[in-house]
Design a protein around this motif. Structure first.
Motif, mmCIF file in Angstrom:
data_model
loop_
_atom_site.group_PDB
_atom_site.id
_atom_site.type_symbol
_atom_site.label_atom_id
_atom_site.label_comp_id
_atom_site.label_asym_id
_atom_site.label_seq_id
_atom_site.Cartn_x
_atom_site.Cartn_y
_atom_site.Cartn_z
ATOM 1 N N LYS A 18 0.842 -1.200 0.000
ATOM 2 C CA LYS A 18 0.000 0.000 0.000
ATOM 3 C C LYS A 18 0.877 1.251 0.000
ATOM 4 N N VAL A 19 1.875 1.256 0.904
ATOM 5 C CA VAL A 19 2.756 2.415 1.042
ATOM 6 C C VAL A 19 3.503 2.669 -0.267
ATOM 7 N N THR A 20 4.056 1.591 -0.825
ATOM 8 C CA THR A 20 4.853 1.728 -2.047
ATOM 9 C C THR A 20 4.000 2.247 -3.204
ATOM 10 N N LYS A 21 2.812 1.660 -3.356
ATOM 11 C CA LYS A 21 1.930 2.060 -4.454
ATOM 12 C C LYS A 21 1.520 3.521 -4.297
ATOM 13 N N GLU A 22 1.119 3.864 -3.058
ATOM 14 C CA GLU A 22 0.678 5.220 -2.746
ATOM 15 C C GLU A 22 1.786 6.215 -3.103
ATOM 16 N N PHE A 23 3.019 5.917 -2.683
ATOM 17 C CA PHE A 23 4.137 6.816 -2.934
ATOM 18 C C PHE A 23 4.381 6.967 -4.443
ATOM 19 N N LEU A 24 4.426 5.832 -5.148
ATOM 20 C CA LEU A 24 4.728 5.889 -6.588
ATOM 21 C C LEU A 24 3.638 6.614 -7.368
ATOM 22 N N ASP A 25 2.380 6.447 -6.921
ATOM 23 C CA ASP A 25 1.287 7.089 -7.651
ATOM 24 C C ASP A 25 1.195 8.584 -7.379
ATOM 25 N N ASN A 26 1.463 8.986 -6.128
ATOM 26 C CA ASN A 26 1.108 10.356 -5.763
ATOM 27 C C ASN A 26 2.237 11.274 -5.326
ATOM 28 N N SER A 27 3.449 10.747 -5.098
ATOM 29 C CA SER A 27 4.489 11.656 -4.602
ATOM 30 C C SER A 27 5.362 12.141 -5.743
ATOM 31 N N ALA A 28 6.172 13.145 -5.414
ATOM 32 C CA ALA A 28 7.061 13.682 -6.445
ATOM 33 C C ALA A 28 8.407 12.976 -6.349
ATOM 34 N N TYR A 29 8.881 12.429 -7.459
ATOM 35 C CA TYR A 29 10.234 11.848 -7.505
ATOM 36 C C TYR A 29 10.675 11.900 -8.950
ATOM 37 N N ASP A 30 11.968 11.800 -9.197
ATOM 38 C CA ASP A 30 12.469 11.948 -10.569
ATOM 39 C C ASP A 30 12.660 10.614 -11.277
ATOM 40 N N ILE A 31 13.170 9.645 -10.532
ATOM 41 C CA ILE A 31 13.573 8.387 -11.175
ATOM 42 C C ILE A 31 13.178 7.221 -10.286
ATOM 43 N N ILE A 32 12.750 6.118 -10.914
ATOM 44 C CA ILE A 32 12.550 4.882 -10.153
ATOM 45 C C ILE A 32 13.807 4.042 -10.332
ATOM 46 N N LEU A 33 14.369 3.574 -9.220
ATOM 47 C CA LEU A 33 15.479 2.634 -9.326
ATOM 48 C C LEU A 33 14.917 1.278 -8.894
ATOM 49 N N ASN A 34 14.771 0.387 -9.859
ATOM 50 C CA ASN A 34 14.151 -0.914 -9.596
ATOM 51 C C ASN A 34 15.258 -1.957 -9.397
ATOM 52 N N VAL A 35 15.314 -2.514 -8.195
ATOM 53 C CA VAL A 35 16.368 -3.488 -7.893
ATOM 54 C C VAL A 35 15.829 -4.905 -8.087
ATOM 55 N N LEU A 36 16.550 -5.702 -8.882
ATOM 56 C CA LEU A 36 16.132 -7.085 -9.128
ATOM 57 C C LEU A 36 17.201 -8.037 -8.597
ATOM 58 N N ASP A 37 16.769 -9.218 -8.197
ATOM 59 C CA ASP A 37 17.710 -10.251 -7.784
ATOM 60 C C ASP A 37 18.038 -11.087 -9.020
ATOM 61 N N SER A 38 19.293 -11.021 -9.485
ATOM 62 C CA SER A 38 19.672 -11.668 -10.746
ATOM 63 C C SER A 38 19.466 -13.174 -10.740
ATOM 64 N N THR A 39 19.409 -13.783 -9.535
ATOM 65 C CA THR A 39 19.259 -15.234 -9.522
ATOM 66 C C THR A 39 17.786 -15.614 -9.591
ATOM 67 N N ASN A 40 16.918 -14.613 -9.572
ATOM 68 C CA ASN A 40 15.497 -14.930 -9.547
ATOM 69 C C ASN A 40 14.734 -13.959 -10.455
ATOM 70 N N LEU A 41 15.258 -13.775 -11.662
ATOM 71 C CA LEU A 41 14.754 -12.687 -12.507
ATOM 72 C C LEU A 41 13.296 -12.832 -12.903
#
Length: 703
Positions: free
Chosen positions: A74-97
């Motif tokens: 909920k927190v993450t979605k709320e922040f991404l939808d409504n807050s101001a930010y410039d860039i999303i840095l999406n971290v992935l685990d390479s062993t579980n792509l």
């Protein structure tokens, strides 16, 4: 220091992808820990100086997806939808792509600047998993950087990328859904466009949110005047999706889409020596998209489909044939022997009859293609052929429009919309015609039935279809080199889960196609049959008729009468409007071994391929009452057309311009009349050259 700009970065990832460790690696940083407003979830913020910028990284709580299930999500979605930010840095685990890409698919839908960190790359190397990050970057349209927080790999590169990303324009996002959903997005966006709807988001984003049943979006729309119009469009869109996916659970539908996207991206970019036990889908895949067995299996399935088309399709033919013959005779009996009964019987009924005759063949073909599509097999083949297609300058995604072309070119041209790169799309549009559509089937069945024995008919049919397709690939290669020079643009080839075929969906597809075919029979072909009847019966040559009739009266026996009668019919035909056209264009087609009758048949085929058969039967002096199964027409063809000419005729039919309806759709999809001009020139010249070569080779070998 305070005059430096702040870059706000939202750090997003699924749980356990090593985000906190990554934050520590960016260490020399000032850490600030607090709570997100109103929730107990802790909020870590890092401030660091880099190249005159102050970078503020907000570590959002780990979330498997952007739903409202857990507080973290909920927190993450709320922040991404409504807050101001410039860039999303999406971290992935390479062993579980594959699992991690499910979240990436949702983040792409937000359409923001984004960087992807393929973290824990050191562990991936240990497990001998190879990730092709450049291919992944191209597919997602976002930079992918291999990092390892533990080994301090790629940290500086990541910071550089944040600055570059901040300073440069945002690129278009490459998140596309499967064709069914894309079509609905298109429909809804078109409505917004037509109503000139004002909004801060893109029409595409709004359409996606509406389809995903996003509550906020529905609340906003509720008070908008456009809502009334929108409701009707949405209702229809949802109906389509329900039929197609066999469920009314929208969340499930979009989860399937995410899965197909993630699996596609994963399969295209990751090589690993797998030890763990496989799921059923993976087991089936290991066979169906096998390097060596995949293609033969596909060809075998297609071959089986053509065998069925010929074998089963021929059973009801005789019944339909007899039925129309009876109608024609009774019409003539009731109305007597005059022009009106002739135009109704020989023109209208026979013309439409000769087309309906092929409905069984066509339904079987459509059924087979729909079956392979609903099970999820076709998208596998697209994936399998991707590498092969690239050699010809095409894209694996072009495969679906091309295979649809075997059914009918009209939906095939529309299906090419899924290719987002303009040049790839045009190239595909140009070669769809090489895939023989269902309407060409009658011509093939007629000629194959006349010249080859029953046992081989299915194989010859398969050969015709495959050689058309192979020719199309070479044409693509030539066009790509000469006309459509462009960079290859990879896309994710979605790989949906295998499904048990839903008969509701197959029925929906097949009945739609069959109805389209019958509609064509009742309109285009009816009109064309009447026109051809008229053009072959007029102008009347009364003096010639008179002299022949005198001869017939004086004739000694029945046989002589019959011969004179046939001569008269032929004389009338050669001097009819149709005869003039044929004679005029004969020199053009003579080098290909066609007489004037065959030339006329080809020209009428521009309106609809199905008419070619009825035209041939009118022109070989039999009246229109004979269609492809009637032995007399087959005999006439065998007697009047040498085998070499027949082969050359089939080749010409295989390549030249599709019917009028398809040409109109092509013009619309390609974006202008000039393209239809190019297509006409390109297909006609190709057809002429190839037929010329085939004719002369056949003559040489057959003698």
């Amino acid at each position: 220091m305070h005059n430096s700009k702040i870059i706000k970065v939202a750090l997003v990832g699924q749980p356990n992808v090593g985000k906190s460790m990554l934050i520590n690696s960016l260490s020399n940083a000032r850490l600030k820990v607090g709570n997100f407003s109103g929730v107990t979830v802790t909020k870590e913020e890092v401030f660091l100086e880099y190249k005159n910028y102050q970078i503020q990284i907000i570590d959002l709580p780990g979330a498997y997806s952007l739903n409202d299930y857990t507080i973290e999500e909920k927190v993450t979605k709320e922040f991404l939808d409504n807050s101001a930010y410039d860039i999303i840095l999406n971290v992935l685990d390479s062993t579980n792509l594959q699992r991690n890409l499910l979240l990436t698919a949702e983040l792409l839908a937000l359409d923001k600047k984004m960087i992807i960190a393929l973290n824990m790359i050191d562990e991936a190397i240990k497990e001998s998993i190879q990730v092709d990050e450049q291919q992944l970057s191209k597919i997602l349209g976002k930079p992918c950087i291999k990092t390892s927080a533990a080994k301090k790999i790629g940290i500086k590169k990541l910071l550089d990328e944040i600055v570059t990303k901040y300073e440069s324009e945002k690129l278009p996002t490459k998140l596309f859904y499967s064709d069914v959903i894309e079509e609905e997005i298109e429909t809804i966006s078109t409505l917004f466009k037509e109503c000139n709807f004002k909004t801060t988001q893109t029409y595409r984003q709004l359409a996606i949110k509406l389809l995903k049943e996003d509550k906020q979006t529905y609340k906003q729309f509720h008070d908008e005047p456009i809502w009334i119009k929108l409701q009707a469009v949405l209702a229809e869109s949802f109906e389509h999706l329900y039929i197609h996916f066999g469920t009314k659970n929208i969340e499930e539908i979009f989860n399937d889409e995410k899965f197909a996207f993630a699996k596609g991206a994963f399969t295209e970019t990751v090589k690993q020596k797998s030890i763990e036990h496989k799921t059923i889908t993976e087991k089936i895949d290991s066979l169906l998209i096998h390097k060596f067995f995949g293609l033969p299996i596909f060809l075998f399935l297609m071959w089986g489909l053509f065998q069925l088309t010929f074998e089963i399709g021929n059973i009801p033919m005789d019944l339909i044939d007899a039925f129309f013959a009876t109608i024609i005779n009774s019409t003539k009996n009731i109305l007597g022997d005059n022009q009106i009964s002739s135009i109704i019987a020989d023109g209208a009924i026979a013309g439409v009859g000769s087309v309906i005759l092929f409905l069984p063949n066509i339904v079987i073909l459509f059924f087979g293609i729909a079956l392979l599509e609903t099970t999820g097999y076709m998208s596998r083949v697209a994936f399998l052929l991707d590498g092969f297609f690239h050699k010809f300058g095409l894209h694996g995604k072009s495969f679906i429009p091309l295979v649809t072309g075997f059914g009918c070119s009209v939906p095939a041209y529309m299906a090419a919309r899924t290719l987002k790169n303009e040049r790839d799309r045009l190239l595909t549009l140009f070669i769809i015609g090489f895939m023989s559509c269902g309407a060409r089937l009658p011509i093939y069945v007629l000629f194959v039935g006349a010249f080859f024995n029953e046992q081989n008919a299915g194989n010859i049919l398969f050969l015709i279809y495959i050689s058309g397709a192979i020719l199309g690939l070479f044409a693509a290669k030539i066009l790509k080199i000469i006309v459509f020079k462009s960079e290859d643009e990879p896309f994710v080839m979605e790989m949906p889960k295998y499904r048990v075929p839903s008969f509701k969906l197959i029925w929906h597809t097949v009945s739609n196609q069959a109805l389209m075919y019958l509609k064509k029979a009742g309109t285009y072909i009816l009109a064309a049959s009447l026109l051809i009847w008229f053009a072959s019966n007029y102008p009347k040559h009364l003096d010639a008729e008179e002299s022949y009739n005198q001869k017939i009266e004086l004739a000694q026996n029945e046989e002589e009468k019959q011969n004179l009668q046939n001569e008269l019919t032929l004389y009338n035909l050669e001097n009819s409007y149709l005869g003039y056209v044929g004679k005029f264009s004969e020199p053009l087609f003579e080098p290909l071994g066609f007489d004037w009758r065959m030339s006329v048949a080809l020209e009428t085929g521009l309106a609809a391929k199905e008419i070619v058969v009825s035209t041939l039967s009118i022109l070989y002096g039999l009246g229109d009452a004979n269609d492809e199964t009637s032995e007399s027409l087959k005999e006439k063809i065998v007697n009047n057309i040498p085998l070499a000419s027949a082969i050359s005729f089939i080749v010409f039919v295989m390549i030249y311009l599709p019917c009028l309806a398809a040409s109109m759709v092509f013009t619309k999809e390609a974006g202008g009349w000039k393209y239809l001009g190019y297509l006409f020139t390109f297909t006609t010249v190709t057809a002429w050259i190839v037929s010329f070569i085939v004719y002369n080779l056949s003559k040489y070998f057959i003698g």
